[in-house]
Design a protein around this motif. Structure first.
Motif, PDB file in Angstrom:
ATOM      1  N   VAL A   3       1.717 -26.216  22.929  1.00 58.05           N
ATOM      2  CA  VAL A   3       0.698 -25.258  23.363  1.00 58.05           C
ATOM      3  C   VAL A   3       1.328 -24.153  24.207  1.00 58.05           C
ATOM      4  CG1 VAL A   3      -1.359 -24.992  24.807  1.00 58.05           C
ATOM      5  CG2 VAL A   3      -1.209 -26.889  23.192  1.00 58.05           C
ATOM      6  N   LEU A   4       2.306 -24.504  25.040  1.00 61.92           N
ATOM      7  CA  LEU A   4       2.977 -23.488  25.859  1.00 61.92           C
ATOM      8  C   LEU A   4       3.712 -22.481  24.980  1.00 61.92           C
ATOM      9  CD1 LEU A   4       3.799 -22.406  28.608  1.00 61.92           C
ATOM     10  CD2 LEU A   4       5.709 -24.039  28.618  1.00 61.92           C
ATOM     11  N   TYR A  61       2.530 -33.892  17.288  1.00 60.75           N
ATOM     12  CA  TYR A  61       1.797 -32.885  18.054  1.00 60.75           C
ATOM     13  C   TYR A  61       1.212 -33.493  19.324  1.00 60.75           C
ATOM     14  CZ  TYR A  61      -1.428 -29.004  18.968  1.00 60.75           C
ATOM     15  OH  TYR A  61      -2.110 -27.963  19.552  1.00 60.75           O
ATOM     16  N   ARG A  62       0.675 -34.694  19.204  1.00 58.88           N
ATOM     17  CA  ARG A  62       0.113 -35.359  20.391  1.00 58.88           C
ATOM     18  C   ARG A  62       1.208 -35.672  21.412  1.00 58.88           C
ATOM     19  NH1 ARG A  62      -3.032 -38.225  16.495  1.00 58.88           N
ATOM     20  NH2 ARG A  62      -1.558 -39.963  16.619  1.00 58.88           N
ATOM     21  N   PHE A  89       2.266 -32.235  23.049  1.00 54.78           N
ATOM     22  CA  PHE A  89       1.139 -31.297  23.073  1.00 54.78           C
ATOM     23  C   PHE A  89       1.357 -30.159  24.066  1.00 54.78           C
ATOM     24  CE2 PHE A  89      -3.001 -29.946  24.745  1.00 54.78           C
ATOM     25  CZ  PHE A  89      -3.614 -29.530  23.571  1.00 54.78           C
ATOM     26  N   VAL A  90       1.766 -30.479  25.269  1.00 56.51           N
ATOM     27  CA  VAL A  90       1.914 -29.451  26.308  1.00 56.51           C
ATOM     28  C   VAL A  90       2.970 -28.427  25.911  1.00 56.51           C
ATOM     29  CG1 VAL A  90       2.516 -29.022  28.716  1.00 56.51           C
ATOM     30  CG2 VAL A  90       1.124 -31.015  28.111  1.00 56.51           C
ATOM     31  N   GLY A  91       4.109 -28.897  25.432  1.00 60.12           N
ATOM     32  CA  GLY A  91       5.181 -27.982  25.039  1.00 60.12           C
ATOM     33  C   GLY A  91       4.783 -27.105  23.859  1.00 60.12           C
ATOM     34  N   VAL A  97      -4.468 -23.723  20.405  1.00 55.55           N
ATOM     35  CA  VAL A  97      -4.439 -25.160  20.104  1.00 55.55           C
ATOM     36  C   VAL A  97      -4.219 -25.423  18.622  1.00 55.55           C
ATOM     37  CG1 VAL A  97      -5.867 -27.256  20.106  1.00 55.55           C
ATOM     38  CG2 VAL A  97      -5.801 -25.800  22.129  1.00 55.55           C
TER      39      VAL A  97
END
Length: 319
Positions: free
Chosen positions: A27-28, A19-20, A23-25, A275
């Protein structure tokens, strides 16, 4: 117990690492799910204002038809994104969401049936476990309270302690029931994985899902409960941190009636929800992969290939 718990803890830790990394993908993908939901909420409010209460039944039916494919694409996209991160590839939103509509429809129908069955089973377990405990607990505390009421000052102190313990036990039982109810979400996400990660026929996919739900049932149940508990804790922590603390200065400066402060607060709550959505699908992908390997031995060819590629003991390399 430790031997069963440690692999689950390793799985949870691996999921958080993935997940870290993406993260951006992740959350998008989760945020894209909220766009049609927000549009649907706006249209629902407009329909209620225009048609009144007569539109409620139609809106309920519309939301049921809308949420089934939305949840399918949400879970499917996050699951495929997990595979991309595992393979050291970037998350491509279009590729993650490229699931055939008929596949999503079949997944939705199956998930509804699975949800009903799982909810019934967990409700039976809750009633069977918690109702006798509640009865015994209240009977015991009532007896202690009756004794304390006749014991003078010491009894008064004992009565206060009993009340505090009663509140703590009720909170504990309530939290346990919430965790057990939340495990239904983990079961649904896990049961959908054959639809997302494989391309078998509908009958084979459903059979694979049922087979892997019942395979290592105790271990799976432990994973479902653990992920539900951690998901609940993450939800509370993130929503308090983002949904409460972030807009708090605006409420102090502008007041509770400020539209700006209320808008920021609503946006913060949505951000907190976005999130906390991805971890459970990530964990369920990892659990599914492990069970597939253990159940069907899909890594057998790779292990045999690795052994055959090793030189025999005492052999000399070719010149």
């Amino acid at each position: 117990m430790r031997a069963s718990l440690q692999p689950m803890l390793d799985l949870l830790d691996e999921g958080l690492r993935l997940y870290r990394r993406g993260f951006v993908g992740f959350v998008l993908l989760a945020a894209l799910w909220l766009v049609p939901v927000a549009i649907g909420i706006g249209l629902s409010i407009a329909a209620i204002r225009f048609w009144g209460e007569n539109a409620l039944l139609l809106l309920l039916l519309g939301w049921m038809l809308l949420l089934v494919p939305l949840v399918g694409y949400l879970i499917g996209g996050l699951s495929r994104a997990t595979l991309a991160i595992q393979q050291e590839q970037p998350i491509r939103v279009a590729q993650a969401l490229a699931i055939p509509p008929l596949r999503v429809a079949g997944m939705g129908c199956y998930s509804i049936v699975l949800y009903i069955i799982t909810n019934i089973l967990f409700s039976i377990v809750s009633i069977a476990c918690f109702c006798p405990l509640y009865f015994v607990m209240f009977a015991g505390f009532s007896g202690i309270g009756a004794f304390a009421s006749e014991a003078g000052n010491v009894g008064s102190i004992l009565a206060v302690i009993v009340r505090v313990l009663l509140v703590l036990v009720i909170i504990l039982f309530y939290g346990a029931s919430l965790v057990l109810s939340g495990a239904t979400y983990s079961v649904l996400v896990y049961g959908m994985q054959p639809f997302v990660l494989e391309s078998n026929t509908a009958g084979e996919t459903i059979q694979r899902s049922i087979d892997l739900l019942t395979y290592r049932f105790g271990t799976n149940l432990l994973a479902f409960v653990l992920t539900s508990a951690i998901f609940g804790a993450l939800t509370v922590a993130v929503t308090i941190a983002i949904g409460v603390l972030l807009p708090l200065p605006l409420f102090i400066a502008l007041g509770e009636e400020s539209l700006v402060a209320q808008g920021v607060s609503a946006s913060a709550w949505l951000l907190g929800l976005i999130v906390v959505i991805p971890p459970v699908p990530i964990w369920m992908v990892l659990l599914y992969q492990r069970n597939v390997v253990a159940r069907y031995g899909t890594d057998l060819a790779e292990r045999i290939g690795a052994v055959t590629r090793q030189p025999a003991v005492g052999s000399e390399p070719d010149i």
